[in-house]
Design a protein around this motif. Structure first.
Motif, short mmCIF file in Angstrom:
data_model
loop_
_atom_site.label_atom_id
_atom_site.label_comp_id
_atom_site.label_asym_id
_atom_site.label_seq_id
_atom_site.Cartn_x
_atom_site.Cartn_y
_atom_site.Cartn_z
N ILE A 49 0.45 -1.24 0.52
CA ILE A 49 0.09 0.22 0.12
C ILE A 49 0.95 1.44 0.16
O ILE A 49 1.07 2.06 -0.88
CB ILE A 49 -1.48 0.40 0.92
CG1 ILE A 49 -1.79 -1.09 0.83
CG2 ILE A 49 -1.25 1.80 1.46
CD1 ILE A 49 -2.36 -1.17 2.54
N VAL A 50 1.37 0.66 0.69
CA VAL A 50 2.73 2.94 0.95
C VAL A 50 3.34 2.34 -0.17
O VAL A 50 3.59 3.74 -0.70
CB VAL A 50 3.12 2.12 2.06
CG1 VAL A 50 4.86 3.34 2.57
CG2 VAL A 50 2.68 2.58 3.54
N GLY A 51 3.72 1.61 -1.10
CA GLY A 51 4.62 1.28 -2.02
C GLY A 51 4.23 1.94 -3.02
O GLY A 51 4.46 3.03 -3.67
N MET A 52 3.28 1.06 -3.30
CA MET A 52 1.91 1.46 -4.54
C MET A 52 1.64 3.23 -4.35
O MET A 52 2.04 4.04 -5.74
CB MET A 52 0.85 0.96 -3.76
CG MET A 52 0.22 0.73 -5.11
SD MET A 52 -1.47 0.11 -4.42
CE MET A 52 -2.15 -1.28 -6.23
N VAL A 53 0.81 3.64 -2.85
CA VAL A 53 0.76 5.29 -3.46
C VAL A 53 2.16 6.28 -2.93
O VAL A 53 1.76 6.48 -4.39
CB VAL A 53 0.28 5.15 -1.84
CG1 VAL A 53 0.23 7.16 -1.85
CG2 VAL A 53 -1.42 5.07 -1.56
N GLY A 54 3.08 5.65 -3.16
CA GLY A 54 4.23 6.69 -2.87
C GLY A 54 5.26 6.41 -4.25
O GLY A 54 5.25 7.49 -5.15
N VAL A 55 4.96 5.64 -4.93
CA VAL A 55 5.44 5.16 -6.40
C VAL A 55 4.52 5.98 -7.08
O VAL A 55 5.17 6.62 -8.29
CB VAL A 55 6.19 3.67 -6.57
CG1 VAL A 55 6.89 3.72 -8.07
CG2 VAL A 55 6.86 3.47 -5.62
N TYR A 56 3.81 5.80 -7.07
CA TYR A 56 2.03 6.47 -7.97
C TYR A 56 2.62 7.80 -8.26
O TYR A 56 3.00 8.74 -8.82
CB TYR A 56 1.41 5.79 -8.08
CG TYR A 56 0.97 4.50 -9.24
CD1 TYR A 56 0.86 5.02 -10.39
CD2 TYR A 56 1.37 3.33 -9.09
CE1 TYR A 56 0.86 3.67 -11.25
CE2 TYR A 56 1.02 2.27 -9.58
CZ TYR A 56 1.19 2.25 -10.99
OH TYR A 56 0.44 1.36 -11.75
N LEU A 57 2.51 8.01 -6.95
CA LEU A 57 2.31 9.88 -6.37
C LEU A 57 4.09 9.84 -7.54
O LEU A 57 3.61 11.66 -7.89
CB LEU A 57 2.65 10.29 -4.60
CG LEU A 57 2.37 11.51 -4.03
CD1 LEU A 57 0.82 11.67 -4.83
CD2 LEU A 57 2.25 11.66 -3.07
N LEU A 58 5.22 10.31 -6.78
CA LEU A 58 6.24 9.95 -7.38
C LEU A 58 6.30 10.28 -8.96
O LEU A 58 6.56 11.20 -10.28
CB LEU A 58 7.36 9.40 -7.13
CG LEU A 58 7.69 9.62 -5.62
CD1 LEU A 58 9.06 9.01 -5.46
CD2 LEU A 58 8.67 10.88 -5.62
N MET A 59 5.77 9.10 -9.16
CA MET A 59 5.92 9.29 -10.96
C MET A 59 4.87 10.03 -11.46
O MET A 59 4.96 10.60 -12.80
CB MET A 59 5.18 7.63 -11.21
CG MET A 59 4.64 7.51 -13.12
SD MET A 59 3.40 6.15 -13.73
CE MET A 59 1.67 7.08 -13.32
N LEU A 61 4.03 13.48 -10.30
CA LEU A 61 5.39 14.20 -10.24
C LEU A 61 6.60 13.90 -11.79
O LEU A 61 7.29 14.75 -11.71
CB LEU A 61 5.46 14.16 -9.20
CG LEU A 61 4.48 14.58 -7.39
CD1 LEU A 61 5.33 14.64 -6.75
CD2 LEU A 61 4.34 16.29 -7.90
N GLY A 62 6.64 13.32 -12.16
CA GLY A 62 7.70 12.85 -13.47
C GLY A 62 9.19 12.71 -12.30
O GLY A 62 9.77 12.64 -13.35
N LEU A 63 9.05 12.27 -11.04
CA LEU A 63 10.30 12.66 -11.14
C LEU A 63 10.88 10.42 -10.59
O LEU A 63 11.60 9.98 -10.48
CB LEU A 63 10.29 12.88 -8.93
CG LEU A 63 9.44 13.79 -9.01
CD1 LEU A 63 9.64 14.15 -7.17
CD2 LEU A 63 11.38 14.50 -9.31
N VAL A 64 9.89 9.51 -10.87
CA VAL A 64 10.50 8.26 -10.87
C VAL A 64 9.56 7.60 -12.37
O VAL A 64 8.72 8.19 -13.02
CB VAL A 64 10.05 7.23 -10.18
CG1 VAL A 64 10.92 7.98 -8.51
CG2 VAL A 64 8.54 6.91 -9.34
N LYS A 65 10.11 6.45 -12.30
CA LYS A 65 9.10 5.48 -13.98
C LYS A 65 9.20 3.50 -13.56
O LYS A 65 9.66 3.93 -12.33
CB LYS A 65 10.89 5.81 -14.97
CG LYS A 65 11.33 5.94 -16.02
CD LYS A 65 11.53 5.96 -17.08
CE LYS A 65 12.41 6.92 -18.09
NZ LYS A 65 13.81 6.61 -17.41
N LEU A 66 8.45 3.45 -14.04
CA LEU A 66 7.52 2.00 -13.49
C LEU A 66 8.86 0.94 -14.00
O LEU A 66 9.57 1.58 -15.19
CB LEU A 66 6.52 2.31 -13.85
CG LEU A 66 5.12 2.73 -13.02
CD1 LEU A 66 3.85 2.31 -13.45
CD2 LEU A 66 4.78 2.91 -11.44
#
Lengths: 175, 133
Positions: A49-59, A61-66
């Protein structure tokens, strides 16, 4: 070099939390497979849950890639069934076997040795598997939001609701 | 039962959420997602190279998954270290050849446990690699 140090630090933190929650033990892993102790499921779903919300939030914002792996039904389903069989026998998964050894449960060492042989065996079988099982039901790099054509936050919300409902049920049943 | 009550550890929800946070930071800072099973392939390749480097160099799977020590290899080593630190600082480190649940069902023979653990590990890793997990 710096990447290796980041790997070590990340692993130390993960191993620390795994041990603190007591989820790397044979009894806990078998407890989950026997549906009598859901501790590891609580741990896994909480991190997802935490990983999913955090990673998609950063995505967003254009900060990370899946980093999406291909969906190959043949490999995923048959491999998953084989993995489950081995996991039930060993009582540790690849990552947790290292953690189990770290807290002195050294039967994990036999498992680690077996996993090295399993990896070597897979490398031998790969050319044949690549032409057969790994071509069955190959959908490429797909995601639920993409195939359903909806915003990813709808899927995330549904997932969180489902996980929390499970948590409530686990606590009610005391498992 | 008394020792079980004392050995509850942290809430799995808290420890899981903290793990999720580390996962997000890892993706943000280094672009690395958690995984472990690829490390066993790289390690198997590194060990096989000792005996037959030419053969390993020609194998399709070891060309795809190069035998080397990388981020994930150190991550898996780190899990061992982190678990050791957590166990030692909470006095829960224990040398144990037979898990409790195993012992109550299958007895105290360490060879029996060792053989099944080895076979289980072999099967689990083959399956994990087939599923690309």
């Amino acid at each position: 070099m710096i990447s290796l140090i980041y790997g070590l630090i990340t692993g130390v933190l993960f191993g620390f939390f795994l041990q603190k929650a007591r989820v790397i033990r044979y009894d806990k892993q078998l407890g989950a497979l026997r549906l009598i102790d859901m501790t590891i499921v609580k741990f896994m779903l909480s991190s997802v849950i935490v990983g999913m919300v955090g990673v998609y939030l950063l995505m967003d914002l254009g900060l990370v890639k899946l980093n999406i792996k291909s969906t190959v039904l043949g490999g995923n389903i048959i491999g998953g069934l084989i993995f489950g069989l081995g996991w039930g026998l060993l009582g540790y998964c690849p990552g947790t076997s290292a953690g189990a050894l770290g807290e002195g449960r050294w039967d994990a060492l036999w498992g680690i040795l077996g996993m090295l042989f399993g990896a070597a065996l897979f490398a031998e079988a790969y050319p044949a598997l690549k032409k057969t099982v790994l071509t069955w039901g190959d959908f490429g790099k797909i995601t639920f939001p993409q195939i359903l054509g909806i915003n990813h936050w709808i899927i995330i919300l549904l997932f969180v609701i489902g996980a929390v409902a499970l948590f409530v049920w686990f606590e009610k049943k005391s498992i | 039962m008394g020792s079980n009550m004392k050995d509850r550890g942290w809430s799995p929800y808290l420890a899981g959420a903290l793990t999720g946070l580390v996962m997000v930071l890892s993706v943000w800072i280094t672009g690395k997602y958690f995984g472990a099973s690829t490390t066993f392939v790289r390690s198997a390749g590194l060990l096989e190279k000792i005996f037959s480097a030419e053969r390993v160099a020609q194998m399709e799977y070891f060309i795809k998954v190069v035998p080397k020590i990388d981020w994930q290899w150190m991550f898996v080593a780190g899990i061992l270290v982190g678990s050791f630190i957590a166990a030692k600082t909470s006095a829960t480190f224990r040398w144990q050849a037979i898990p409790g649940m195993w012992q109550s069902r299958f007895g105290t023979d360490p060879t029996k446990r060792g053989v099944i653990a080895f076979v289980g590990g072999l099967v689990a890793m083959f399956g994990a690699r087939l599923a690309d997990g």
